[in-house]
Scaffold this motif. Structure first.
Motif, PDB file in Angstrom:
ATOM      1  N   CYS A  60      24.736 117.786  16.586  1.00 38.56           N
ATOM      2  CA  CYS A  60      25.483 118.550  15.588  1.00 38.56           C
ATOM      3  C   CYS A  60      26.390 117.634  14.762  1.00 38.56           C
ATOM      4  CB  CYS A  60      26.297 119.656  16.246  1.00 38.56           C
ATOM      5  SG  CYS A  60      27.431 119.062  17.512  1.00 38.56           S
ATOM      6  N   PRO A 117      20.073 121.594  21.006  1.00 39.45           N
ATOM      7  CA  PRO A 117      18.957 121.785  21.946  1.00 39.45           C
ATOM      8  C   PRO A 117      19.242 122.817  23.033  1.00 39.45           C
ATOM      9  CG  PRO A 117      20.098 119.734  22.423  1.00 39.45           C
ATOM     10  CD  PRO A 117      20.712 120.276  21.161  1.00 39.45           C
ATOM     11  N   VAL A 118      20.504 123.187  23.213  1.00 42.36           N
ATOM     12  CA  VAL A 118      20.820 124.137  24.288  1.00 42.36           C
ATOM     13  C   VAL A 118      21.428 125.434  23.740  1.00 42.36           C
ATOM     14  CG1 VAL A 118      21.059 122.381  26.085  1.00 42.36           C
ATOM     15  CG2 VAL A 118      23.042 122.988  24.683  1.00 42.36           C
ATOM     16  N   CYS A 143      27.519 123.401  25.926  1.00 44.93           N
ATOM     17  CA  CYS A 143      27.392 122.113  25.226  1.00 44.93           C
ATOM     18  C   CYS A 143      27.187 120.959  26.211  1.00 44.93           C
ATOM     19  CB  CYS A 143      28.651 121.870  24.400  1.00 44.93           C
ATOM     20  SG  CYS A 143      28.675 120.253  23.613  1.00 44.93           S
ATOM     21  N   ILE A 144      26.190 120.098  25.920  1.00 43.04           N
ATOM     22  CA  ILE A 144      25.918 118.946  26.778  1.00 43.04           C
ATOM     23  C   ILE A 144      26.303 117.621  26.104  1.00 43.04           C
ATOM     24  CG2 ILE A 144      24.085 120.072  28.105  1.00 43.04           C
ATOM     25  CD1 ILE A 144      22.071 118.602  26.235  1.00 43.04           C
ATOM     26  N   GLY A 145      26.956 117.713  24.960  1.00 48.19           N
ATOM     27  CA  GLY A 145      27.480 116.504  24.325  1.00 48.19           C
ATOM     28  C   GLY A 145      26.442 115.579  23.723  1.00 48.19           C
ATOM     29  N   CYS A 146      25.281 116.116  23.348  1.00 45.99           N
ATOM     30  CA  CYS A 146      24.210 115.252  22.815  1.00 45.99           C
ATOM     31  C   CYS A 146      24.590 114.642  21.472  1.00 45.99           C
ATOM     32  CB  CYS A 146      22.917 116.045  22.675  1.00 45.99           C
ATOM     33  SG  CYS A 146      22.989 117.310  21.391  1.00 45.99           S
ATOM     34  N   GLY A 147      25.430 115.322  20.712  1.00 47.25           N
ATOM     35  CA  GLY A 147      25.906 114.776  19.441  1.00 47.25           C
ATOM     36  C   GLY A 147      25.039 115.116  18.240  1.00 47.25           C
ATOM     37  N   VAL A 200      32.900 119.040  22.324  1.00 49.15           N
ATOM     38  CA  VAL A 200      32.990 118.774  20.886  1.00 49.15           C
ATOM     39  C   VAL A 200      34.146 119.566  20.275  1.00 49.15           C
ATOM     40  CG1 VAL A 200      30.534 118.282  20.563  1.00 49.15           C
ATOM     41  CG2 VAL A 200      31.364 120.602  20.273  1.00 49.15           C
TER      42      VAL A 200
HETATM   43  S1  SF4 Z   1      26.907 118.196  21.024  1.00 50.89           S
HETATM   44 FE1  SF4 Z   1      26.439 119.746  19.472  1.00 50.89          FE
HETATM   45  S2  SF4 Z   1      24.203 119.832  19.354  1.00 50.89           S
HETATM   46 FE2  SF4 Z   1      24.725 118.795  21.287  1.00 50.89          FE
HETATM   47  S3  SF4 Z   1      24.816 120.402  22.821  1.00 50.89           S
HETATM   48 FE3  SF4 Z   1      26.900 120.205  22.056  1.00 50.89          FE
HETATM   49  S4  SF4 Z   1      27.039 121.694  20.418  1.00 50.89           S
HETATM   50 FE4  SF4 Z   1      24.846 121.403  20.839  1.00 50.89          FE
END
Ligand code: SF4
Ligand code: SF4
Length: 128
Positions: free
Chosen positions: A115, A90-91, A109-113, A72
Protein backbone atom coordinates in the motif's frame (compact mmCIF):
# COMPACT_ATOMS: atom_id res chain seq x y z
CA UNK A 1 0.67 -9.62 19.33
CA UNK A 2 2.82 -7.98 16.69
CA UNK A 3 6.28 -6.62 17.39
CA UNK A 4 9.49 -5.49 15.78
CA UNK A 5 12.56 -7.45 16.82
CA UNK A 6 15.84 -5.55 16.67
CA UNK A 7 18.93 -7.67 16.02
CA UNK A 8 22.38 -6.34 16.92
CA UNK A 9 25.36 -7.57 14.84
CA UNK A 10 26.38 -9.90 17.68
CA UNK A 11 23.08 -11.79 17.58
CA UNK A 12 22.36 -12.26 13.85
CA UNK A 13 24.23 -15.58 13.56
CA UNK A 14 22.73 -17.17 16.66
CA UNK A 15 19.94 -19.77 16.55
CA UNK A 16 17.59 -17.76 18.73
CA UNK A 17 14.49 -17.88 16.53
CA UNK A 18 14.93 -21.59 15.78
CA UNK A 19 15.27 -22.35 19.50
CA UNK A 20 12.24 -20.19 20.28
CA UNK A 21 10.05 -22.12 17.84
CA UNK A 22 11.46 -25.48 18.95
CA UNK A 23 11.18 -24.96 22.70
CA UNK A 24 7.99 -22.97 23.22
CA UNK A 25 4.34 -23.69 22.50
CA UNK A 26 3.73 -20.62 20.33
CA UNK A 27 2.39 -19.54 16.96
CA UNK A 28 5.15 -17.52 15.35
CA UNK A 29 4.94 -15.72 12.01
CA UNK A 30 7.69 -13.70 10.39
CA UNK A 31 5.85 -10.95 8.52
CA UNK A 32 8.84 -9.00 7.32
CA UNK A 33 12.60 -9.19 7.80
CA UNK A 34 15.61 -7.16 6.83
CA UNK A 35 18.66 -8.64 8.51
CA UNK A 36 22.27 -8.40 7.38
CA UNK A 37 25.54 -9.26 9.17
CA UNK A 38 25.40 -5.69 10.49
CA UNK A 39 22.09 -6.36 12.29
CA UNK A 40 18.54 -5.60 11.33
CA UNK A 41 14.84 -5.80 12.06
CA UNK A 42 12.12 -8.42 11.84
CA UNK A 43 8.37 -7.86 12.09
CA UNK A 44 6.74 -10.80 13.84
CA UNK A 45 3.42 -12.00 15.13
CA UNK A 46 3.59 -14.14 18.25
CA UNK A 47 0.68 -15.80 20.03
CA UNK A 48 -0.05 -18.96 21.95
CA UNK A 49 0.08 -20.45 25.42
CA UNK A 50 3.75 -19.73 26.01
CA UNK A 51 4.04 -16.41 24.16
CA UNK A 52 5.04 -14.52 27.32
CA UNK A 53 7.78 -17.03 28.12
CA UNK A 54 8.91 -16.91 24.49
CA UNK A 55 9.17 -13.13 24.57
CA UNK A 56 11.20 -13.33 27.77
CA UNK A 57 13.50 -15.84 26.07
CA UNK A 58 14.04 -13.45 23.13
CA UNK A 59 14.85 -10.55 25.44
CA UNK A 60 17.22 -12.63 27.54
CA UNK A 61 18.97 -13.69 24.32
CA UNK A 62 19.64 -10.01 23.59
CA UNK A 63 16.95 -9.32 21.02
CA UNK A 64 15.21 -6.03 21.65
CA UNK A 65 11.44 -6.40 21.29
CA UNK A 66 9.24 -3.46 20.41
CA UNK A 67 5.51 -4.37 20.62
CA UNK A 68 3.22 -2.55 18.21
CA UNK A 69 -0.52 -2.31 17.75
CA UNK A 70 -0.33 -0.58 14.38
CA UNK A 71 1.84 -1.70 11.49
CA UNK A 72 0.98 1.09 9.07
CA UNK A 73 -0.08 4.66 9.64
CA UNK A 74 -2.39 6.46 7.24
CA UNK A 75 -2.11 10.22 7.22
CA UNK A 76 -5.72 11.34 7.12
CA UNK A 77 -4.72 14.82 5.93
CA UNK A 78 -2.97 13.39 2.87
CA UNK A 79 -5.32 10.50 2.03
CA UNK A 80 -7.88 11.35 -0.65
CA UNK A 81 -9.73 8.02 -0.32
CA UNK A 82 -8.94 7.17 -3.93
CA UNK A 83 -8.93 3.44 -3.16
CA UNK A 84 -5.75 2.65 -5.12
CA UNK A 85 -4.30 0.78 -2.17
CA UNK A 86 -7.36 -1.40 -1.52
CA UNK A 87 -7.04 -4.02 -4.24
CA UNK A 88 -3.28 -4.32 -3.77
CA UNK A 89 -3.48 -5.45 -0.17
CA UNK A 90 -2.86 -9.23 -0.19
CA UNK A 91 -4.76 -9.83 3.06
CA UNK A 92 -7.72 -7.47 2.45
CA UNK A 93 -6.69 -5.35 5.42
CA UNK A 94 -7.73 -2.14 3.62
CA UNK A 95 -11.41 -1.59 3.12
CA UNK A 96 -13.73 1.06 1.78
CA UNK A 97 -16.24 1.90 4.49
CA UNK A 98 -19.89 2.81 4.02
CA UNK A 99 -19.01 6.51 4.02
CA UNK A 100 -16.43 5.79 1.23
CA UNK A 101 -13.54 6.40 3.60
CA UNK A 102 -10.59 4.00 3.33
CA UNK A 103 -9.58 2.25 6.55
CA UNK A 104 -6.76 -0.12 7.51
CA UNK A 105 -7.50 -3.08 9.80
CA UNK A 106 -4.41 -3.31 12.00
CA UNK A 107 -5.28 -6.85 13.10
CA UNK A 108 -5.07 -8.15 9.54
CA UNK A 109 -2.17 -6.03 8.26
CA UNK A 110 1.05 -8.02 7.75
CA UNK A 111 3.27 -5.05 6.95
CA UNK A 112 4.08 -6.06 3.37
CA UNK A 113 4.25 -2.40 2.33
CA UNK A 114 2.39 -2.78 -0.99
CA UNK A 115 0.00 0.00 0.00
CA UNK A 116 2.87 2.37 0.71
CA UNK A 117 4.23 1.91 -2.83
CA UNK A 118 0.81 2.26 -4.45
CA UNK A 119 -0.36 5.43 -2.79
CA UNK A 120 -0.18 8.46 -5.11
CA UNK A 121 -0.32 10.79 -2.11
CA UNK A 122 2.32 8.94 -0.07
CA UNK A 123 -0.28 8.84 2.68
CA UNK A 124 0.59 5.40 4.13
CA UNK A 125 3.81 4.56 5.91
CA UNK A 126 5.11 1.48 7.72
CA UNK A 127 5.65 2.30 11.39
CA UNK A 128 9.13 1.16 12.46
S1 SF4 B 1 1.14 -3.06 4.59
FE1 SF4 B 1 -0.62 -2.29 3.43
S2 SF4 B 1 -0.88 -3.71 1.71
FE2 SF4 B 1 0.42 -4.74 3.23
S3 SF4 B 1 -0.97 -5.89 4.53
FE3 SF4 B 1 -0.72 -3.92 5.54
S4 SF4 B 1 -2.39 -2.68 4.77
FE4 SF4 B 1 -2.21 -4.45 3.38
S1 SF4 C 1 -3.89 4.98 -2.11
FE1 SF4 C 1 -3.32 6.55 -0.62
S2 SF4 C 1 -4.70 8.27 -1.04
FE2 SF4 C 1 -5.58 6.44 -2.01
S3 SF4 C 1 -6.98 5.58 -0.45
FE3 SF4 C 1 -5.02 4.54 -0.19
S4 SF4 C 1 -3.98 5.78 1.37
FE4 SF4 C 1 -5.63 7.04 0.61
Amino acid sequence: MKAWLNFSPSIVNKRVIADLIKNYNINFNILKANITPKGGKMLIEINGKEAEEGIKFLEEAGIELQPITRVVKKDEDKCIDCGACVSLCPVTAIKIEEDWGVEVDDELCIGCGFCTYSCPMKAIKIIE
